[in-house]
Design a protein around this motif. Structure first.
Motif, PDB file in Angstrom:
ATOM      1  N   VAL A  52      -1.229  21.439  -8.436  1.00  0.00           N
ATOM      2  CA  VAL A  52      -0.300  22.327  -9.116  1.00  0.00           C
ATOM      3  C   VAL A  52       0.965  22.398  -8.260  1.00  0.00           C
ATOM      4  N   ALA A  53       2.087  22.405  -8.931  1.00  0.00           N
ATOM      5  CA  ALA A  53       3.330  22.469  -8.175  1.00  0.00           C
ATOM      6  C   ALA A  53       3.479  23.859  -7.579  1.00  0.00           C
ATOM      7  N   ASN A  54       3.638  23.906  -6.278  1.00  0.00           N
ATOM      8  CA  ASN A  54       3.737  25.202  -5.609  1.00  0.00           C
ATOM      9  C   ASN A  54       5.178  25.687  -5.643  1.00  0.00           C
ATOM     10  N   LYS A  55       5.580  26.177  -6.798  1.00  0.00           N
ATOM     11  CA  LYS A  55       6.957  26.623  -6.923  1.00  0.00           C
ATOM     12  C   LYS A  55       6.967  28.074  -7.348  1.00  0.00           C
ATOM     13  N   GLU A  88      17.082  31.405  -7.020  1.00  0.00           N
ATOM     14  CA  GLU A  88      16.666  30.318  -6.137  1.00  0.00           C
ATOM     15  C   GLU A  88      15.264  29.878  -6.476  1.00  0.00           C
ATOM     16  N   GLU A  89      15.034  28.637  -6.191  1.00  0.00           N
ATOM     17  CA  GLU A  89      13.669  28.143  -6.360  1.00  0.00           C
ATOM     18  C   GLU A  89      13.136  27.816  -4.981  1.00  0.00           C
ATOM     19  N   TYR A  90      11.938  28.267  -4.704  1.00  0.00           N
ATOM     20  CA  TYR A  90      11.343  27.964  -3.414  1.00  0.00           C
ATOM     21  C   TYR A  90      10.082  27.166  -3.656  1.00  0.00           C
ATOM     22  N   CYS A  91       9.938  26.095  -2.944  1.00  0.00           N
ATOM     23  CA  CYS A  91       8.634  25.433  -3.045  1.00  0.00           C
ATOM     24  C   CYS A  91       8.197  24.885  -1.704  1.00  0.00           C
ATOM     25  N   CYS A  92       6.906  24.866  -1.541  1.00  0.00           N
ATOM     26  CA  CYS A  92       6.337  24.464  -0.250  1.00  0.00           C
ATOM     27  C   CYS A  92       5.151  23.549  -0.528  1.00  0.00           C
ATOM     28  N   ALA A  93       5.120  22.443   0.136  1.00  0.00           N
ATOM     29  CA  ALA A  93       3.988  21.536  -0.083  1.00  0.00           C
ATOM     30  C   ALA A  93       3.590  20.886   1.229  1.00  0.00           C
ATOM     31  N   MET A 148       0.828  -1.211   0.000  1.00  0.00           N
ATOM     32  CA  MET A 148       0.000   0.000   0.000  1.00  0.00           C
ATOM     33  C   MET A 148       0.858   1.255   0.000  1.00  0.00           C
ATOM     34  N   PHE A 149       1.876   1.268   0.843  1.00  0.00           N
ATOM     35  CA  PHE A 149       2.695   2.474   0.913  1.00  0.00           C
ATOM     36  C   PHE A 149       3.380   2.721  -0.433  1.00  0.00           C
ATOM     37  N   GLU A 150       4.006   1.686  -0.928  1.00  0.00           N
ATOM     38  CA  GLU A 150       4.792   1.835  -2.153  1.00  0.00           C
ATOM     39  C   GLU A 150       3.915   2.319  -3.311  1.00  0.00           C
ATOM     40  N   GLU A 151       2.722   1.734  -3.422  1.00  0.00           N
ATOM     41  CA  GLU A 151       1.895   2.032  -4.595  1.00  0.00           C
ATOM     42  C   GLU A 151       1.072   3.308  -4.446  1.00  0.00           C
ATOM     43  N   CYS A 152       0.639   3.577  -3.221  1.00  0.00           N
ATOM     44  CA  CYS A 152      -0.297   4.698  -3.059  1.00  0.00           C
ATOM     45  C   CYS A 152       0.353   5.942  -2.479  1.00  0.00           C
ATOM     46  N   VAL A 153       1.222   5.758  -1.518  1.00  0.00           N
ATOM     47  CA  VAL A 153       1.680   6.926  -0.767  1.00  0.00           C
ATOM     48  C   VAL A 153       3.069   7.400  -1.181  1.00  0.00           C
ATOM     49  N   ALA A 154       3.926   6.460  -1.536  1.00  0.00           N
ATOM     50  CA  ALA A 154       5.280   6.872  -1.920  1.00  0.00           C
ATOM     51  C   ALA A 154       5.267   7.906  -3.059  1.00  0.00           C
ATOM     52  N   PRO A 155       4.408   7.749  -4.068  1.00  0.00           N
ATOM     53  CA  PRO A 155       4.372   8.780  -5.119  1.00  0.00           C
ATOM     54  C   PRO A 155       3.983  10.155  -4.565  1.00  0.00           C
ATOM     55  N   LEU A 156       3.150  10.155  -3.534  1.00  0.00           N
ATOM     56  CA  LEU A 156       2.748  11.439  -2.954  1.00  0.00           C
ATOM     57  C   LEU A 156       3.925  12.085  -2.238  1.00  0.00           C
ATOM     58  N   VAL A 157       4.724  11.238  -1.548  1.00  0.00           N
ATOM     59  CA  VAL A 157       5.898  11.768  -0.852  1.00  0.00           C
ATOM     60  C   VAL A 157       6.872  12.344  -1.880  1.00  0.00           C
ATOM     61  N   ASP A 158       7.038  11.631  -2.973  1.00  0.00           N
ATOM     62  CA  ASP A 158       7.887  12.146  -4.047  1.00  0.00           C
ATOM     63  C   ASP A 158       7.357  13.481  -4.549  1.00  0.00           C
ATOM     64  N   GLY A 159       6.044  13.516  -4.714  1.00  0.00           N
ATOM     65  CA  GLY A 159       5.399  14.726  -5.213  1.00  0.00           C
ATOM     66  C   GLY A 159       5.660  15.927  -4.317  1.00  0.00           C
ATOM     67  N   LEU A 160       5.717  15.683  -3.031  1.00  0.00           N
ATOM     68  CA  LEU A 160       5.974  16.765  -2.077  1.00  0.00           C
ATOM     69  C   LEU A 160       7.234  17.524  -2.458  1.00  0.00           C
ATOM     70  N   PHE A 161       8.242  16.759  -2.909  1.00  0.00           N
ATOM     71  CA  PHE A 161       9.525  17.363  -3.238  1.00  0.00           C
ATOM     72  C   PHE A 161       9.435  18.191  -4.516  1.00  0.00           C
ATOM     73  N   HIS A 162       8.342  18.022  -5.234  1.00  0.00           N
ATOM     74  CA  HIS A 162       8.135  18.840  -6.426  1.00  0.00           C
ATOM     75  C   HIS A 162       7.081  19.894  -6.190  1.00  0.00           C
ATOM     76  N   GLY A 163       6.698  20.007  -4.926  1.00  0.00           N
ATOM     77  CA  GLY A 163       5.776  21.082  -4.590  1.00  0.00           C
ATOM     78  C   GLY A 163       4.309  20.708  -4.688  1.00  0.00           C
ATOM     79  N   TYR A 164       4.019  19.430  -4.767  1.00  0.00           N
ATOM     80  CA  TYR A 164       2.610  19.040  -4.863  1.00  0.00           C
ATOM     81  C   TYR A 164       2.041  18.722  -3.481  1.00  0.00           C
ATOM     82  N   ASN A 165       0.929  19.350  -3.177  1.00  0.00           N
ATOM     83  CA  ASN A 165       0.245  19.015  -1.936  1.00  0.00           C
ATOM     84  C   ASN A 165      -0.325  17.608  -2.062  1.00  0.00           C
TER      85      ASN A 165
END
Ligand code: ADP
Ligand code: MG
Length: 884
Positions: free
Chosen positions: A381-384, A266-271, A77-94
């Motif tokens: 939307v990526a918050n960047k 600089e690039e700033y992003c917050c998610a 479950m984590f790998e398939e459902c949540v890990a992509p969301l954690v990755d997304g955080l680093f790109h600014g996706y809530n």
């Protein structure tokens, strides 16, 4: 370099422009747990082997993933459902993860909200690990700032679970603050539409341990609340929010050569990642038992109710296209999750369900709810603030490369290798076991024919028939059930014991005979040698004395003669000569007489010596006889004793047998009684399920045949020839229909609850019977209930029929739950506002009111009549009881 790996879609979205993605829904089916197992629950959910589908009765739902039970393993479950969301955080996706489901369905378990240090199960702990791993790998080029907040929404109050001043819940459940209370947490909306919490503690986090301790602290506060508040946690929503801020130097492609171009900025992003453990979705308990049990109007949890409406509004494509109002503002929960549902967030809903039949209705509701949520379109939307086009390009490139790499797929081969190795190991183990089996079999074979005529203490045991039969029967019934083989071995025991006894008696008898024979011999011997020993002795003595006397007389005579001879010799005349000759002759004869006597005497002495010897022998014989006699007595006593023992044993056996026979009769009686009971129960169950099926079927028909709705007719009527009559008639029909639905729902619900009771009773008995099986070796452990004498077979029969009945009951329950859920959904859609929509004129309304009034009055009258009737019947019963 992971930096540019993209979230999910194959091409990265252009910065700041929303991509469209649906809310992902995964179903998590937990296993049956203690209480459900104790109640003998059946699983009422089934799964499709290929697609992520869940079936319940006639319903079938498709989701993005199905975990647990026969679906994918929950560990994915984590790998398939949540890990992509954690990755997304680093790109600014809530991102948002929502756990939905009734109380006890495993939300907290799946989320890991009830975190205790050291446990790493549940999604939140895994999120923390993944997050910090990634931060570790990126920290040399990116600055990170992490914050967490943990709040709970209870009865429309937002509570800060990380507040160092703990809130104090008042007895009525409303939270209150003690001490230096901060102002309560407020929900604010920033000018750019972002929802924030003002007044909630935001803890700055540097390490994973710090984050874990925040989670633990908040969980404890929540848990304490729940114990104080009689499990309020099932009525509260817990939201753990992780805010990730990143500042990254934007550099040109020359970065690769280690020369950073400072000019790129600089690039700033917050998610934000919301991890939500929602309140239990189960419907509040229905009110009192009197009156029509309508669906409860008040929804105890406004948040969930509002969430349902938001999901409905967002999930219905038609409504969405019409731009229908989405009631986010109806509750704090929906306001907080505004972005997560239909907004700027990637959202995953984990619908937790219990597979147990007793939860069928709630499970179906959850599945419907979750299925609707799948239609929600989000616009993440990526918050960047700034994004370098170069980076973008590289990201695409990397993604392309990664795709190519994963297409090669080298991992499976490794797995195959491991599996192959496992198979080989298993095969060798199997071979070894077969060899062993063969060896033991060959060992057993000669044993089968081995002679039982074993020699023991030199006694040759004849092959006993009973014993042999015992062995034979044991042999042939080799595969019999334990119980039966127990009986057989008992039989063998008994027969061999009888046989042993007979053998022993026989042996002792033989011994006794032997002794008697010997005794007889000795006694006759004794007779021969020992007859009148005393008289013989006396006779001997007398004879000796006589002989002695005679000898003496003869000696005296001889002496006299000798003297005379001497005298005569002196005279020497003729006469004397003659006399002397005579005397000499006489003397001679006397001499022979004397020597005869002497000889006789000697003989006599010899005989007497002989006699002594035989006397000794006789004495010895006598002693022997005594000894034999004693032995005989002893043996007789032993025989008697043994016979007595055997008699007692036999008597006890007989008693036992009688007892068994009696018990057998009792068992038979119980069996018949049980059979009758089962028949009766089956009939009742059949009747009940039949009734329930009828009601359910009727309800289904009613629910489905809402097609000719009054609105349609009225439209036709209005559009064409609007006759007042038709309209009125249709309205009446419609009200009748609505009332019937109501009544049928009530009926089905009533029967549903009755069926639940039936099911519970069946399950309880089944459980106790199964427990008895486990304790079967110690009969005293058996329940002191009415079926104490159940024989193993009867018990098994009963268990089988109970299982059958449980299946029937379980199916009926699932079917009813299905229709009840449908009815509920309908009721929900026919919310007070819309129910009367098609009553368009005052005339219509008055007509309808009149009709409703009439039917209410009629119903009351009928009810009164029924009351009277019942009273009369009761009196009759009382009279009958008194007469009896
Ligand atoms: P909820 O939060 O939905 O009320 P919980 O997470 O507290 O439910 O789970 C209820 C019970 O079920 C707990 O005892 C929990 O240990 C158990 N449980 C939940 N999910 C699982 C699972 N996947 N495997 C085993 N037990 C589970
Ligand atoms: Mg919980």
């Amino acid at each position: 370099m992971e930096l540019h790996s993209s979230f999910s879609s194959s091409s990265s979205p252009p910065a700041m422009s929303p991509e469209s993605c649906c809310v992902k829904v995964a179903v998590n089916v937990r296993p049956l747990i203690g209480d459900e197992l104790a109640q003998g629950c059946r699983e009422c959910v089934s799964f499709s082997p290929v697609t992520p589908q869940v079936q319940m009765g006639t319903h079938s739902f498709t989701f993005d993933h199905v975990y647990g039970s026969k679906g994918s393993p929950s560990s994915l479950m984590f790998e398939e459902c949540v890990a992509p969301l954690v990755d997304g955080l680093f790109h600014g996706y809530n991102a948002t993860v929502l756990a939905y489901g009734q109380t006890g369905s495993g939300k907290t378990y799946a989320m890991g909200t009830a975190f205790k240090d050291g446990t790493n199960s549940g999604l939140i702990p895994q999120v923390m690990s993944a997050l910090f791993n990634k931060i570790d790998s990126l920290k040399h080029q990116t600055g990170f700032q992490l914050h967490v907040s943990f709040i709970e929404i209870l009865k429309e109050e937002v509570l800060d679970l990380l507040d160092s001043v703990p809130f104090n819940r008042l007895a009525n459940g409303t939270p209150g603050k003690v001490g230096l209370s901060k102002s309560p947490v407020q929900i604010r909306e920033s000018p750019n539409g972002e929802i924030t919490l003002s007044g909630a503690t935001e803890v700055s986090i540097a390490t994973k341990e710090e984050m874990a301790s925040c989670l633990e602290k908040g969980s404890l506060t929540r848990a304490t609340g729940s114990t104080n508040m009689n499990n309020q946690s099932s009525r509260s929503h817990a939201i753990f929010t992780i805010t990730l801020e990143q500042t990254r130097k934007i550099c040109s492609s020359s970065e690769v050569k280690d020369s950073v171009d400072e000019d790129m900025g600089e690039e700033y992003c917050c998610a934000k990642l919301h991890l939500v453990d929602l309140a239990g979705s189960e419907r509040a308990k229905r009110t009192g038992s009197s009156g029509v049990r309508m669906k409860e109007g008040i929804h105890i949890n406004r948040g969930l109710f509002a969430l349902g409406n938001v999901i409905s509004a967002l999930g219905d494509e038609k409504k969405r296209k019409e731009g229908a109002h989405v009631p986010y503002r109806d509750s704090k929960l929906t306001r907080l999750l505004q972005d997560s549902l239909g907004g700027n967030s990637k959202t995953v809903m984990i619908a937790c369900i219990s597979p147990a039949d007793i939860n069928a209705e709630e499970t179906l509701n959850t599945l419907k709810y979750a299925n609707r949520a799948r239609n929600i379109q989000n616009k993440p939307v990526a918050n960047k603030d700034l994004i370098g086009s170069e980076v973008q390009k590289m990201r695409q490139q990397l993604q392309y490369l990664q795709a190519a790499l994963s297409a090669r797929g080298e991992t499976p081969s490794e797995e195959v290798l491991v599996l192959r190795e496992k198979i080989m190991k298993l095969e060798t183990a199997n071979e070894e076991l077969s060899r062993e089996l063969h060896f033991y079999r060959s060992k057993i074979a000669p044993l089968d024919y081995c002679d039982i005529t074993a020699h023991e203490d030199g006694v040759s045991f004849p092959k006993d028939d009973g014993l042999k039969r015992g062995f034979e029967s044991m042999d042939s019934d080799y595969e019999m059930s334990e119980a039966t083989s127990g009986v057989i071995s008992e039989d063998i025991d008994r027969e061999s014991k009888e046989w042993e006894h007979a053998l022993r008696q026989n042996n002792m008898g033989n011994e006794l005979d032997e002794l008697s024979k010997r005794l007889e011999e000795k006694e006759s011997e004794m007779k021969v040698c020992g007859v009148g020993t005393e008289t013989i002795r006396q006779h001997f003595e007398k004879k000796m004395m006589e002989l002695e006397k005679e000898k003496r007389t003869v000696q005296v005579e001889r002496d006299l003669l000798l003297a005379e001879v001497e005298k005569l010799a002196a005279s020497s005349d003729r006469q004397a000569q003659v006399a002397r000759d005579n005397h000499a002759q006489k003397l001679k004869s006397l001499e022979t007489q004397i020597s005869d006597l002497k000889m006789k005497q000697e003989n006599q002495v010899e005989a007497s010596k002989q006699k002594q010897k035989s006397e000794d022998a006789a004495k010895r014989l006598q002693a022997e006889i005594q000894c034999i006699k004693a032995q005989k007595v002893q043996l007789q006593q032993k025989m008697k004793q043994e016979a007595e023992q055997f008699r007692q044993w036999k008597a006890s056996q007989e008693k036992e047998f009688l007892q068994l026979k009696k018990e057998g009769r009792k068992t038979e009686h119980e069996r018949l009684k049980l059979e009758a009971l089962t028949r009766r129960q089956k009939m009742v169950l059949h009747r009940k399920t039949e009734e329930a099926t009828m009601a359910t079927k009727r309800l289904k028909e009613l629910l489905e045949s809402r097609k000719p709705s009054p609105r349609d007719t009225s439209v036709t009527a209005n559009g064409q020839v609007p006759t007042r009559q038709v309209n009125e008639k249709t309205l009446r029909k419609w009200v009748d229909n609505e009332l019937e639905v109501m009544a049928k729902v009530h009926q089905v619900r009533f029967q549903y609850e009755k069926q639940m009771q039936v099911r519970a009773a069946l399950a309880e008995e089944l459980n106790s019977l199964k427990r008895e099986i486990n304790f079967a070796s110690s009969p005293h452990q058996e329940k002191n209930g009415q079926f104490r004498f159940l024989s193993p077979n009867t018990r098994l029969e009963r268990i089988a029929s109970l299982e059958g009945m449980l299946d029937v009951s379980s199916n009926a329950l699932t079917a009813m739950a299905s229709q009840l859920s449908e009815a509920e959904e309908r009721e929900h859609n026919l919310h007070a506002k819309t129910r009367w929509n098609h009553v368009q004129s005052m005339t219509n309304a008055k007509c309808l009111l009149q009709y409703v009034f009439n039917s209410a009055a009629e119903a009351r009258c009928k009810m009164w009549e029924k009351d009277v009737d019942i009273k009369e019947k009761k009196e009759q019963i009382n009279d009958l009881l008194i007469e009896m």
